[in-house]
Design an enzyme around this catalytic site. Structure first.
Site, mmCIF file in Angstrom:
data_model
loop_
_atom_site.group_PDB
_atom_site.id
_atom_site.type_symbol
_atom_site.label_atom_id
_atom_site.label_comp_id
_atom_site.label_asym_id
_atom_site.label_seq_id
_atom_site.Cartn_x
_atom_site.Cartn_y
_atom_site.Cartn_z
ATOM 1 N N GLY A 1 -1.980 -1.051 5.737
ATOM 2 C CA GLY A 1 -2.108 0.358 6.101
ATOM 3 C C GLY A 1 -3.166 1.052 5.262
ATOM 4 C CG ASP B 1 4.641 1.646 -1.809
ATOM 5 O OD1 ASP B 1 4.959 2.186 -0.730
ATOM 6 O OD2 ASP B 1 3.480 1.602 -2.238
ATOM 7 C CE LYS C 1 5.572 4.327 2.933
ATOM 8 N NZ LYS C 1 4.258 4.860 2.608
ATOM 9 C CD GLN D 1 -1.613 4.125 3.180
ATOM 10 O OE1 GLN D 1 -1.367 4.351 4.369
ATOM 11 N NE2 GLN D 1 -1.234 3.014 2.581
ATOM 12 N NE ARG E 1 5.308 -2.443 -1.664
ATOM 13 C CZ ARG E 1 4.505 -2.998 -2.568
ATOM 14 N NH1 ARG E 1 4.988 -3.828 -3.471
ATOM 15 N NH2 ARG E 1 3.205 -2.740 -2.574
HETATM 16 O O1 SPQ Z 1 -1.143 -0.517 2.554
HETATM 17 P P1 SPQ Z 1 0.261 -0.348 3.030
HETATM 18 O O2 SPQ Z 1 0.633 -1.428 3.987
HETATM 19 O O3 SPQ Z 1 0.506 1.014 3.621
HETATM 20 O O4 SPQ Z 1 1.179 -0.528 1.737
HETATM 21 C C1 SPQ Z 1 2.272 0.194 1.146
HETATM 22 C C2 SPQ Z 1 3.109 -0.912 0.408
HETATM 23 O O5 SPQ Z 1 4.336 -0.901 0.390
HETATM 24 O O6 SPQ Z 1 2.469 -1.776 -0.174
HETATM 25 C C3 SPQ Z 1 3.137 0.988 2.124
HETATM 26 F F1 SPQ Z 1 3.779 0.332 2.970
HETATM 27 O O7 SPQ Z 1 1.800 1.062 0.093
HETATM 28 C C4 SPQ Z 1 1.120 2.306 0.311
HETATM 29 C C5 SPQ Z 1 1.986 3.471 -0.173
HETATM 30 O O8 SPQ Z 1 3.235 3.492 0.458
HETATM 31 C C6 SPQ Z 1 -0.158 2.281 -0.485
HETATM 32 C C7 SPQ Z 1 -0.763 3.623 -0.682
HETATM 33 C C8 SPQ Z 1 -2.162 3.740 -1.167
HETATM 34 O O9 SPQ Z 1 -2.693 2.765 -1.741
HETATM 35 O O10 SPQ Z 1 -2.753 4.823 -1.018
HETATM 36 C C9 SPQ Z 1 -0.069 4.802 -0.458
HETATM 37 C C10 SPQ Z 1 1.309 4.820 0.050
HETATM 38 O O11 SPQ Z 1 1.294 5.096 1.435
HETATM 39 P P2 SPQ Z 1 1.335 6.590 2.017
HETATM 40 O O12 SPQ Z 1 1.570 6.404 3.485
HETATM 41 O O13 SPQ Z 1 2.465 7.257 1.324
HETATM 42 O O14 SPQ Z 1 0.040 7.216 1.746
#
Ligand code: SPQ
Length: 735
Positions: A394, A616, A643, A470, A688
């Site tokens: 993501g 996370d 997630k 993100q 996770r």
């Molecule tokens: O990259 P991805 O798949 O979204 O990974 C996750 C994880 O658990 O490894 C979420 F599923 O982490 C994100 C985190 O939840 C990583 C992240 C970042 O590097 O900016 C921010 C978080 O997501 P969000 O949606 O809260 O911005």
């Protein structure tokens, strides 16, 4: 399946297929014709055929299947010879490596290609040839391409497919033209190069020395020059067009490399070599539709974790995933060479790395966590040759959305099954307000994401409706190219690695309370980045050491950025014994060693302010809650539902299976601490979830089996080895 099958030609492929028919009783009678009487007598001796004929027309009499297994250039003369001896209902198929010429030979002989003529190509073989080289398992787990024509008889086609499936092959269909194009590149061109290289060297006067000192590389590269010359002679002529066009694009590639060497252009040479190395290492993975990972583990993995054990010792978990992604992105957009150490070599960060390689950035490594990025500046990215595939990640997709919205070229981003269900409108919407042309898919606004290039972006003021690092980062990154100022306000603090790293690259970013400001039009200057160990990966060991008896671990060099320490706050509030040692700052990020010892945890109402700071870590914190005395209540965490899986539902399901009273709510969970039992739980491909249930076994009274664990490689490639070394009784099964 057949009464009588006639083979015309009985070399490696023909005789292997005859062995399959024999072994599986697919034909009552098998006959063959061959130009070589010795082939026929050998085949008779070993019981492979019931009769052999010098004359092909005699062999095909009454046959209901004729297999053309001789060199492809003989197709027309063979068909002309057997035409009048074929019975009306006969099915004819072939095994040739080219299809265009086989089909046009049939057209010439029959006027139109018979409806029961099924052109086929088993992609199997070896440099050995002849009837005795054949093997019954030659096609096992190999591909067979069938190239039916629009008027081909469906029933005959199905029968040929079934025959190849019995041989163990995976059957695919393609058009004749596509087959010849693809095979020219993947098979015919490499053979041509191998033959040509060996011949060129053999002609040189010093050839004895060349062959005497021929090392592994020469041997590997030229192995296929030992193949049957008459067969390859035919193939080169039969697929002339496809081969010449593949050769042209290859020659251009060689010319590019040659010019780079002549010009001593290190960047260009490294660019070609690093892209090729990655493509070579990862093509199996790319085919499997997964991201890029060294072990190329495309199999499904199951964790089997025996109950009990403890955790002891000093552990260093891999590099921070969020920081690793950002180091590649900013390093690529910077001017100069950025050196990264501690980079996470997990699939997610590698997907980001690959995306930038696809856009022309030269990236050396990763090798033992070291990466050198030859930045191209804010305006130096090039259009990728294909859609950018970012696997499970993501972060890659949302942050790249911001970057790609400002480029001169169009792009499409795709992901795996899990990512393809995750919401992308949350980033597309603010980017559209900035002037981006960005499109998500379907009613739910999921991947693929398509972005139109050449749009002038302008700064906006954006109040984020969800606390998401993100989205914040994607908009901030787009702000680098936007006219004027981009101002973002977040509803709660989220990880601020993008802001810190932008400053590390010399870019001004202002943070005032919950508002972040960036002005477009600056530049990034290359720097050095030391990626700390990932607190999200360390969290499994923090929870594991808290719940296991007699545990004592020190987690080394862990990032303790204040926007990430929710897990420490929550475990401490539950009574966890965590001590931060040797606190220091590394490259703009605070770091510490964290000592964690067994503790008697108690249930709590989790402070909502800690939710975005531990977003996370909830899968592992739910395990802590299951082992705590009393009730733990989580609210305000509805983001967990979008997630890599619905982390509220999936964790509740697993905990209930293990005998815990876990009640999912729309925005959290209510968990009564109790005794974890053994059982089988499903991670739904969420890394996770898989690791959380693995550490749960430390306090369970039965073995825990966890399905669907291959994605652990997205964030924590050596989890099993590290956890086992520390005392977890974990085994991995390939299923
Ligand atoms: O990259 P991805 O798949 O979204 O990974 C996750 C994880 O658990 O490894 C979420 F599923 O982490 C994100 C985190 O939840 C990583 C992240 C970042 O590097 O900016 C921010 C978080 O997501 P969000 O949606 O809260 O911005």
């Amino acid at each position: 399946m057949f009464n009588k099958v006639a083979f015309i030609g009985l070399g490696l492929i023909g005789s292997s297929l005859a062995r399959v028919l024999r072994a599986n009783h697919l034909a009552q009678t098998i006959v063959a014709s061959s130009r070589s009487p010795r082939t026929l007598s050998l085949a008779l001796d070993i019981g492979l055929i019931d009769a052999g004929y010098a004359d092909a027309a005699e062999a095909v009499l009454d046959a209901d299947l004729v297999v053309l297994a001789m060199p492809v250039c003989a197709t027309q003369s063979v068909l002309a010879a057997i035409k009048d001896s074929l019975k009306a209902s006969v099915i004819i198929t072939d095994v040739g490596s080219t299809k265009g010429n086989v089909v046009s030979a049939a057209e010439t002989v029959f006027g139109i290609v018979p409806t029961r003529f099924i052109p086929a190509h088993p992609i199997a073989g070896s440099e050995q040839s002849g009837v005795l080289a054949g093997k019954v398992d030659l096609f096992d787990r190999h591909k067979v391409i069938i190239t039916p024509l629009p008027h081909t008889d469906a029933e005959a086609c199905l029968l040929i497919q079934q025959m190849w499936q019995v041989a163990g092959a995976e059957v695919l269909t393609m058009t004749v033209q596509r087959h010849d194009e693809v095979l020219a590149k993947t098979s015919h061109l490499p053979h041509l190069l191998a033959f040509s290289l060996v011949d060129t060297l053999a002609r040189e006067s010093q050839n004895l020395d060349i062959f005497r000192f021929a090392a592994g590389g020469f041997r590997d590269f030229t192995r296929i020059a030992g193949s049957d010359p008459s067969m390859w002679h035919d193939i080169f002529l039969a697929n002339e067009q496809g081969i010449l066009s593949a050769l042209d694009s290859f020659s251009q590639g060689v010319e590019r490399l040659k010019s780079a060497i002549v010009a001593h252009d290190s960047d260009a040479i490294l660019g070609i070599l690093t892209r090729a190395q990655v493509a070579r290492h990862h093509f199996t993975h790319m085919l499997a539709g997964t991201a890029y990972q060294k072990t190329m583990n495309t199999k499904n993995l199951q964790f089997v974790v025996e109950a009990g054990g403890t955790l002891q010792g000093n552990l260093r978990v891999p590099g921070d995933k969020s920081i690793s992604h950002r180091s590649i992105m900013l390093g690529s957009l910077a001017e100069g060479v950025t050196e990264v150490t501690g980079f996470l070599e997990g699939e997610d960060a590698l997907a980001t790395l690959q995306a930038f390689r696809d856009m022309g950035v030269v990236i050396e490594g990763p090798k033992n966590g070291e990466v050198r990025i030859h930045g191209v500046g804010l305006h130096g990215l090039q259009a990728p040759p294909n859609a950018l595939y970012v696997g499970n990640s993501g972060t890659s997709m949302r942050l790249l959305s911001g970057i790609l919205s400002a480029q001169k070229f169009d792009t499409v981003m795709t992901g795996d099954a899990s990512l393809s269900k995750r919401p992308m409108e949350r980033i597309a919407k603010p980017l559209r307000q900035m002037g981006a042309m960005i499109q998500t898919t379907g009613e739910k606004g999921t991947p693929p994401v398509s972005i139109k290039g050449n749009q002038a972006l302008k700064g906006i003021t954006y109040d984020m409706p969800v606390a998401s690092a993100q989205v914040k980062s994607g908009v901030l990154l787009a702000g680098l190219w936007a006219e004027g100022e981009t101002v973002i306000t977040e509803p709660a603090p989220t990880r601020d690695h993008s802001e810190r790293m932008l400053r590390g690259f010399g870019y001004k970013v202002k943070t005032e309370g919950s508002t972040i400001r960036i002005q477009g039009g600056g530049k990034l200057t290359a720097t050095k980045i030391d990626v700390p160990a990932d607190i999200s990966s360390a969290a499994f060991f923090m929870v594991g050491a808290s719940i296991a008896p007699n545990a004592d671990v020190v987690l080394e060099h862990v990032g303790i950025n204040p926007t990430r320490i929710g897990v420490i706050n929550i475990l401490r509030a539950m009574g966890g014994d965590l001590t931060l040692l040797n606190e220091r700052e590394v490259g703009g990020e605070p770091v510490a060693d964290i000592r964690v010892r067994s503790a008697k945890l108690k249930g709590i109402q989790i402070n909502e302010a800690d939710v975005p700071l531990a977003i996370d870590e909830f899968p592992s914190l739910f395990i802590a809650a299951a082992c705590a005395e009393g009730t733990t209540v989580l609210t305000g965490a509805e983001e967990l539902r979008v997630k890599e899986s619905d982390r509220i539902q999936v964790m509740a399901d697993g905990l209930i299976t293990l005998g815990i009273d876990a009640q999912p709510t729309p925005d959290g969970m209510i968990i009564q601490g109790g005794q974890l039992g053994g059982g089988k739980v499903v991670s739904h491909g969420d890394h996770r979830i898989a690791m959380s249930f693995a550490i749960a076994a430390l306090r369970a009274n039965g073995t825990i089996e966890i399905e669907d664990c291959a994605n652990v490689a997205t964030s924590f490639p050596l989890f099993v080895e590290l956890a086992r070394g520390a005392g977890l009784k974990i085994k991995v099964l390939e299923v």
